[in-house]
Design an enzyme around this catalytic site. Structure first.
Site, short mmCIF file in Angstrom:
data_model
loop_
_atom_site.label_atom_id
_atom_site.label_comp_id
_atom_site.label_asym_id
_atom_site.label_seq_id
_atom_site.Cartn_x
_atom_site.Cartn_y
_atom_site.Cartn_z
N ASP A 127 0.81 -1.22 0.00
CA ASP A 127 0.00 0.00 0.00
C ASP A 127 0.85 1.28 0.00
OD1 ASP A 127 -2.08 -1.75 0.16
OD2 ASP A 127 -2.81 -1.10 2.12
N GLN A 274 -1.86 -9.05 -6.53
CA GLN A 274 -0.91 -7.94 -6.37
C GLN A 274 0.15 -8.21 -5.31
OE1 GLN A 274 -3.56 -4.06 -6.35
NE2 GLN A 274 -4.73 -5.87 -5.85
O1 F6P Z 1 -1.34 -5.07 3.53
C1 F6P Z 1 -2.34 -4.18 3.22
C2 F6P Z 1 -3.33 -4.79 2.31
O2 F6P Z 1 -2.67 -5.11 1.15
C3 F6P Z 1 -4.54 -3.90 2.08
O3 F6P Z 1 -4.44 -3.12 0.94
C4 F6P Z 1 -5.67 -4.89 2.02
O4 F6P Z 1 -6.88 -4.31 2.42
C5 F6P Z 1 -5.23 -5.94 2.95
O5 F6P Z 1 -3.83 -5.99 2.85
C6 F6P Z 1 -5.85 -7.30 2.69
O6 F6P Z 1 -5.17 -8.24 3.44
P1 F6P Z 1 -5.66 -9.70 3.84
O7 F6P Z 1 -6.73 -10.10 2.89
O8 F6P Z 1 -4.42 -10.52 3.70
O9 F6P Z 1 -6.11 -9.62 5.24
#
Ligand code: F6P
Length: 343
Positions: A127, A274
């Site tokens: 991010d 991503q």
């Molecule tokens: O690390 C931040 C991020 O990439 C955010 O952009 C996103 O909302 C989140 O991780 C999602 O993470 P997870 O699905 O692994 O909990």
């Protein structure tokens, strides 16, 4: 010295490059021993660890993910968590702990350092929302992946005369959306920092389609916010750090675009694509520079500090400077560059 290392929070490409750099600098540069803690802070609470060596880290430089595993465990939210972390550090004889993480992991690192724990931070998150560093490990790769995806979406959108709304990560900030949107020629970019009016998005698309283009890509950050009084989106559930679990705003945006303009619309949510796969050369070099500098910082007793990129130089900053406030999108980049290409 006995040096501990962990990766916490969401994974990202480049974590293994950072682990490898820490291990190499420790072993070859200082003759240190390195203990890797599994699954972020959980490894220090539950005691999951592994000895790391130059030999055991061979081949991990270009690999995505993290060989140590990760979690969003917050020791300050688990009963006895903080005490367990401190006890593990003492039991394992850890002289320095290198925490590789984003705002949450480094938030814990900062609190522990405040209590006298010998912690050094390395900033990572796709991010790119940590302050006090120009960029974090993982951002460059995520932008590259998103830009490539947008290139692919252009060709299918053009074949079918469609609008495709491409949703990228970015819970609180629009760095990925803006960089990938600029790189991919988006007709509109929606970010959390600039609440959007879907009617204005439709106007951009109508203007563009009047000029002989019948296909457009709209890039939205998952955390993009509709302006007050426009459309509404569902409230998501929260994780252990109180963060919303997002994903899906593109469905609402695409449906509204189709309803208001009549342009056939589709959605692509890039999600964890991503965060996966091989890191870019930039991220490998950044992670390698951060990892080696963090070990030097540990040897100089620079605890409570984080390594950071400032222009061409890797420097050290207090961890609290990185986490005190999220690094929001540069307004000028959005209004003077990105917006110029809308519609
Ligand atoms: O690390 C931040 C991020 O990439 C955010 O952009 C996103 O909302 C989140 O991780 C999602 O993470 P997870 O699905 O692994 O909990």
């Amino acid at each position: 010295m006995r040096v501990g290392v962990l990766t916490g929070g969401g994974d990202c490409p480049g974590l293994n490059a950072a682990i490898r750099a820490v291990v190499r600098k420790c072993e070859a540069g200082y003759g240190d021993e390195v203990i890797g803690y599994r699954d972020g802070w959980r490894g220090l609470i539950e005691g999951g660890s592994v000895e790391l060596s130059v030999q055991s880290c061979r081949g991990i430089l270009p690999r995505g993910g993290t060989v140590l595993g990760t979690s969003r465990t917050n020791p300050y939210k688990v009963a006895g968590g903080r005490e367990a972390v401190l006890a593990t550090l003492a039991k394992d004889g850890i002289d320095a702990l290198i925490a590789i993480g984003g705002e949450d992991t480094l938030g814990v690192a900062n609190r522990l350092a405040g209590e006298g724990a010998p912690v050094v931070g390395i900033p990572k998150t796709i991010d790119n929302d940590l302050s006090a560093t120009d960029v974090t490990i993982g951002f460059d790769t995520a932008v590259q992946i998103a830009a490539e995806a947008i290139d692919r979406l252009h060709t299918t959108a053009e074949s079918h005369d469609r609008v495709i709304v491409c949703e990228v990560m970015g819970r609180h900030v629009g760095w990925i959306a803006t960089y990938a949107g600029i790189a991919g020629g988006a007709a509109a970019i929606l970010v959390p920092e600039e609440p959007f009016d879907v009617e204005a998005v439709c106007s951009y698309l109508e203007r563009r389609h009047q000029k002989g283009r019948f296909a457009s890509i709209v890039v939205t950050a998952e955390g993009a916010l509709p302006a007050e009084g426009t459309i509404s989106v569902a409230s998501p559930e929260l994780d252990q750090f109180g963060h919303p679990r997002l994903g899906g705003i593109s469905n609402t945006v695409a449906a509204e675009i189709e309803r208001r303009t009549g342009f056939e619309s589709r959605v692509t949510i890039l999600g964890h694509v991503q965060r996966g796969g091989t890191p870019s050369a930039f991220d490998r070099v950044l992670a390698t520079r951060f990892g080696t500098e963090a070990v030097d910082a540990a040897h100089e007793g620079a605890f409570g500090q984080m390594v950071a990129l400032h222009g061409p130089a890797v420097e050290r900053v207090p961890i609290y400077e990185a986490i005190a406030e999220l690094k929001r999108l540069d307004k000028r980049l959005f209004s003077s560059v990105a917006e110029v290409f809308f519609g």
